[in-house]
Motif scaffolding. Structure first.
Motif, PDB file in Angstrom:
ATOM      1  N   ASN A  24       1.321   9.877  16.399  1.00 24.52           N
ATOM      2  CA  ASN A  24       1.765   8.649  15.731  1.00 24.52           C
ATOM      3  C   ASN A  24       3.141   8.774  15.090  1.00 24.52           C
ATOM      4  OD1 ASN A  24      -0.590   6.987  16.159  1.00 24.52           O
ATOM      5  ND2 ASN A  24      -1.658   8.333  14.720  1.00 24.52           N
ATOM      6  N   ASP A  25       3.948   9.702  15.578  1.00 21.98           N
ATOM      7  CA  ASP A  25       5.245   9.942  14.935  1.00 21.98           C
ATOM      8  C   ASP A  25       6.443   9.741  15.845  1.00 21.98           C
ATOM      9  OD1 ASP A  25       4.601  10.823  12.145  1.00 21.98           O
ATOM     10  OD2 ASP A  25       3.396  12.283  13.237  1.00 21.98           O
ATOM     11  N   SER A  39       0.572  -3.371  16.407  1.00 20.18           N
ATOM     12  CA  SER A  39       0.304  -2.850  15.065  1.00 20.18           C
ATOM     13  C   SER A  39       1.380  -1.875  14.596  1.00 20.18           C
ATOM     14  CB  SER A  39      -1.056  -2.149  15.032  1.00 20.18           C
ATOM     15  OG  SER A  39      -1.091  -1.071  15.954  1.00 20.18           O
ATOM     16  N   LEU A  40       2.244  -1.397  15.506  1.00 12.87           N
ATOM     17  CA  LEU A  40       3.318  -0.492  15.112  1.00 12.87           C
ATOM     18  C   LEU A  40       4.389  -1.197  14.291  1.00 12.87           C
ATOM     19  CD1 LEU A  40       3.934   1.454  18.444  1.00 12.87           C
ATOM     20  CD2 LEU A  40       2.681   2.235  16.436  1.00 12.87           C
ATOM     21  N   HIS A  42       4.562  -2.913  11.650  1.00  9.31           N
ATOM     22  CA  HIS A  42       4.600  -2.802  10.192  1.00  9.31           C
ATOM     23  C   HIS A  42       5.101  -1.441   9.724  1.00  9.31           C
ATOM     24  CE1 HIS A  42       0.805  -0.608  10.825  1.00  9.31           C
ATOM     25  NE2 HIS A  42       0.981  -0.139   9.605  1.00  9.31           N
ATOM     26  N   ARG A  43       5.203  -0.479  10.638  1.00  5.15           N
ATOM     27  CA  ARG A  43       5.669   0.853  10.267  1.00  5.15           C
ATOM     28  C   ARG A  43       7.182   0.996  10.427  1.00  5.15           C
ATOM     29  NH1 ARG A  43       2.656   5.348  13.401  1.00  5.15           N
ATOM     30  NH2 ARG A  43       3.778   6.587  11.846  1.00  5.15           N
ATOM     31  N   LEU A  44       7.816   0.008  11.004  1.00  7.23           N
ATOM     32  CA  LEU A  44       9.249   0.111  11.289  1.00  7.23           C
ATOM     33  C   LEU A  44      10.077  -0.249  10.066  1.00  7.23           C
ATOM     34  CD1 LEU A  44       9.321  -1.645  14.769  1.00  7.23           C
ATOM     35  CD2 LEU A  44       9.406   0.811  14.317  1.00  7.23           C
ATOM     36  N   THR A  45      11.155   0.481   9.903  1.00  6.20           N
ATOM     37  CA  THR A  45      12.113   0.118   8.869  1.00  6.20           C
ATOM     38  C   THR A  45      13.360  -0.443   9.542  1.00  6.20           C
ATOM     39  OG1 THR A  45      13.298   0.919   6.906  1.00  6.20           O
ATOM     40  CG2 THR A  45      13.251   2.382   8.822  1.00  6.20           C
ATOM     41  N   ASN A  98      11.908   5.564  18.632  1.00  4.58           N
ATOM     42  CA  ASN A  98      11.567   5.397  17.212  1.00  4.58           C
ATOM     43  C   ASN A  98      10.836   6.640  16.728  1.00  4.58           C
ATOM     44  OD1 ASN A  98      11.997   2.263  16.403  1.00  4.58           O
ATOM     45  ND2 ASN A  98      11.502   2.474  18.566  1.00  4.58           N
ATOM     46  N   THR A 100       9.515   9.275  13.307  1.00  8.76           N
ATOM     47  CA  THR A 100       9.431   9.665  11.906  1.00  8.76           C
ATOM     48  C   THR A 100      10.149  11.002  11.813  1.00  8.76           C
ATOM     49  OG1 THR A 100       7.380  10.951  12.140  1.00  8.76           O
ATOM     50  CG2 THR A 100       7.161   8.580  11.681  1.00  8.76           C
TER      51      THR A 100
END
Length: 226
Positions: A24-25, A39-40, A42-45, A98, A100
């Motif tokens: 998930n990274d 659903s990904l 909401h994790r994006l900046t 993308n 982390t």
């Protein structure tokens, strides 16, 4: 004939992410709204530009940015365009993956540890990684290295500040940094979403990493505008 099982996204997943158990990274693309991985989102900046870099707000990005922004001029586009959902959903190698920081650092860790992380599948052969590390450390000339990495100066050791170019990785626009130092068995990734030519946050983080872990410090090569 083209095998649809082996598009770029599948290759990255099967050859890099799965062996390293990265779930998930790292995402090669982020599907647009309505796709199964919606659903990904909401994790994006979002990428932004520090307001102090903009001389005015005319709406012309390249007319607004101040001096010392040659990298952005060469890029030929406002980097905030990467916030667009359609661009994030495209398969653009070396452009819009993308990450982390944990995911990026995990990949560099495999390169620092001779191609294999403890308890994970081997990513690259030990011979290849040792040769890679040797060539990076012994290369002459500028910091750029032919295989896509940049060589970075790091302190020889915690007690010896003399810089040696044995670390390698790649810097992002001014602020981001991913690299490994095989001599220390170290990998580091710093991802910052606000473009700033001073890169103070990234420099401070690298300082804390070196001090806290007791490892050779990165020289800040490739970070910010000098």
């Amino acid at each position: 004939a083209h095998d649809p099982r082996w598009d770029y996204e599948s290759l990255v997943h099967e050859m890099i992410l799965r062996p390293l158990d990265i779930v998930n990274d790292v995402f090669v693309r982020v599907p647009e709204s309505g796709d199964v991985n919606d659903s990904l989102a909401h994790r994006l900046t979002s990428l932004g530009v520090n307001p102090k870099l903009l001389r005015d707000s005319s709406g012309d990005f390249f007319g607004d940015v101040g001096n010392g922004m040659k990298s952005l001029q060469q890029m030929g586009m406002d980097p905030r365009a990467f916030n667009d959902a359609s661009l994030r959903a495209a398969l653009l190698p070396a452009v819009n993956t993308n990450w982390t920081a944990r995911g990026l650092a995990t990949i560099y860790a495999a390169l620092a540890l001779d191609g294999k992380l403890p308890g994970k599948e081997r990513l690259l052969s030990e011979h290849y990684c040792r040769q890679l590390q040797k060539e990076v450390a012994s290369a002459q000339g500028p910091g750029w290295w032919p295989y896509g990495f940049r060589r970075f100066g790091v302190a020889t050791s915690v007690s010896n500040p003399r810089l040696v170019k044995r670390a390698f990785g790649f810097p992002g626009l001014y602020n981001d940094m991913g690299y490994c130092d095989p001599a220390e068995g170290l990998s580091v990734a710093v991802l910052v979403n606000q473009l700033d030519t001073e890169a103070l946050a990234t420099k401070q983080i690298l300082e804390v990493v070196a001090r806290t872990l007791g490892v050779a410090k990165h020289s800040n090569d490739g970070i910010g505008v000098t």
